[in-house]
Design an enzyme around this catalytic site. Structure first.
Site, mmCIF file in Angstrom:
data_model
loop_
_atom_site.group_PDB
_atom_site.id
_atom_site.type_symbol
_atom_site.label_atom_id
_atom_site.label_comp_id
_atom_site.label_asym_id
_atom_site.label_seq_id
_atom_site.Cartn_x
_atom_site.Cartn_y
_atom_site.Cartn_z
ATOM 1 N N CYS A 210 -6.137 124.360 111.151
ATOM 2 C CA CYS A 210 -6.920 125.448 110.560
ATOM 3 C C CYS A 210 -6.408 126.821 110.942
ATOM 4 C CB CYS A 210 -8.385 125.312 110.975
ATOM 5 S SG CYS A 210 -9.178 123.814 110.378
ATOM 6 N N ASP A 211 -5.351 126.890 111.735
ATOM 7 C CA ASP A 211 -4.810 128.177 112.178
ATOM 8 C C ASP A 211 -3.876 128.749 111.105
ATOM 9 O OD1 ASP A 211 -3.726 130.342 113.537
ATOM 10 O OD2 ASP A 211 -3.638 129.274 115.436
#
Length: 404
Positions: A339-340
């Site tokens: 999710c980064d």
């Protein structure tokens, strides 16, 4: 978690092609084990070790475990007659577990805890590296058990990693360490240096060898015991997305410089990347896609927190290949699974239209990839598949084994 890192660009993409046999092997492995995968070929490790051993015929090669501390790599190189460079108690434990004779190891971390020294000595490794007086003092309790190398610093702004920025001392400081060791009855065996990872020009080694020769002569001039060993470190370059000098040609001036040393000086080296970089392919699959700002974004099940960690930690640029061929090429991005937002592998590349499940292969993925991978966001790191663990023959070709 916004950290700066380099991503692959169009110029470095698709620098390699895969043979039909490679493609079948990749597809078979994914069918059997799923993705992501790292495919480790022991035969390439053998070939790389032999190539460097032939290029440096009078140098004892101590494989540095750091870039790929894998049991099968240790076993393969042990069978080839290699020695080993250890830097931590964990690496000592791995070498011991795989039956590496302690006399074929050196411990080269310049800064150690007392427990690190004790663990290495308990194993039987007795050659250590220092680069300052504080470190030298740690060996007073062990002066009857150890032999030390003093590490010199040779800065190299051109290297992937300028390892002399963090470690090493000047020739003058080295002489002071050697004189102090004599007063403390600690044996100094020789000198060491590391000109930096992925060093492109052999002249860096030549200059360092000549400086070390001068220091060795000054040691004798001061009435101190002559030094018997020179460790020239690692840093031998490999081809990522640009060609480097063939290793035989690269080592010619290094050998010429080494030939100027006294015949009594034993020479060591600490190759890591050169041995293992070429030996691993990564395989990732497309797990999703979206069109964003005129580009196709393909989300892979491996990324910079996994096998592509070298994009952040190693400044490496890995050649990438898609197994899907034909069709119009579209501006594309390859992103990792987390999710980064910084988890991006390659930008501004031209790819055919990919579907979910299509495969992307990364080449030259053996050094500082799995070794620095994480399970961030609970995406498990890639499994490693071993190829050709037995000595290369027609019978052992393409054998696969899951080892975690």
């Amino acid at each position: 978690m916004a950290h700066a890192h380099s991503v692959l660009n169009f110029q470095s993409f698709a620098a390699r092609t895969l043979s039909a046999d490679d493609i079948r092997l990749v597809e078979s492995a994914v069918s059997q084990f799923g993705a992501p995968l790292l495919m480790l070929d022991c035969e390439i490790i053998r070939q790389q070790y032999r190539a460097l051993n032939n290029a440096l015929p009078n140098v004892t090669l101590h494989f540095a475990l750091k870039p790929l501390p894998h049991p099968v790599v240790v076993r393969t190189l042990l069978e080839e007659g290699a020695s080993f460079d250890l830097a931590t108690s964990g690496e000592v434990e791995l070498a011991a577990q795989e039956g590496v004779p302690a006399e074929r190891t050196i411990h080269t971390h310049p800064i150690k805890r007392d427990a690190d020294i004790r663990d290495a000595l308990a194993y039987g490794c007795s050659v250590f590296v220092v680069d300052n007086l504080n470190e030298l003092a740690k060996f007073k309790p062990y002066k009857d058990e150890v032999e030390l190398l003093v590490r010199l610093s040779f800065r190299n702004a051109e290297a992937f990693a300028d390892l002399s920025k963090k470690f090493g001392c000047s020739p003058e400081q080295a002489l002071a360490i050697i004189e102090t060791a004599q007063a403390w009855n600690i044996r100094i065996k020789g000198l060491s240096f590391h000109v930096g990872s992925q060093t492109i020009q052999p002249q860096k080694y030549v200059d360092a060898i000549q400086t070390c020769k001068t220091v060795m002569e000054e040691v004798v001039a001061r009435g101190l015991p002559a030094l018997s060993t020179l460790d020239i470190g690692g840093g031998f370059p490999v081809n990522y997305t640009r060609q480097v000098m063939p290793i035989e040609q690269f080592c010619e001036p290094i050998n010429d410089a080494l030939n100027e040393l006294p015949e009594t000086v034993q020479v060591l080296a600490e190759p890591g990347r050169f041995i293992v970089a070429q030996a691993v392919m990564s395989v990732a699959s497309v797990m999703g896609q979206a069109e964003r700002e005129g580009q196709m974004w393909y989300y892979l099940d491996d990324g910079i927190y996994g096998s592509f960690s070298g994009l952040m930690f190693d400044d490496a640029q890995y050649p990438l290949v898609t197994l899907k061929q034909g069709g119009d090429l579209l501006p594309s991005v390859l992103a990792g699974p987390t999710c980064d937002s910084i988890d991006v592998i390659a930008e501004d590349i031209m790819l055919p239209q990919l579907e979910n499940g299509d495969l992307i292969v990364g080449c030259m993925m053996g050094a500082y990839t799995s070794a620095t991978a994480t399970d961030f966001n609970f995406f498990k790191r890639a499994q490693t598949i071993v190829l050709n663990e037995d000595a290369f023959s027609e019978d052992s070709m393409n054998q696969e084994r899951l080892i975690g």
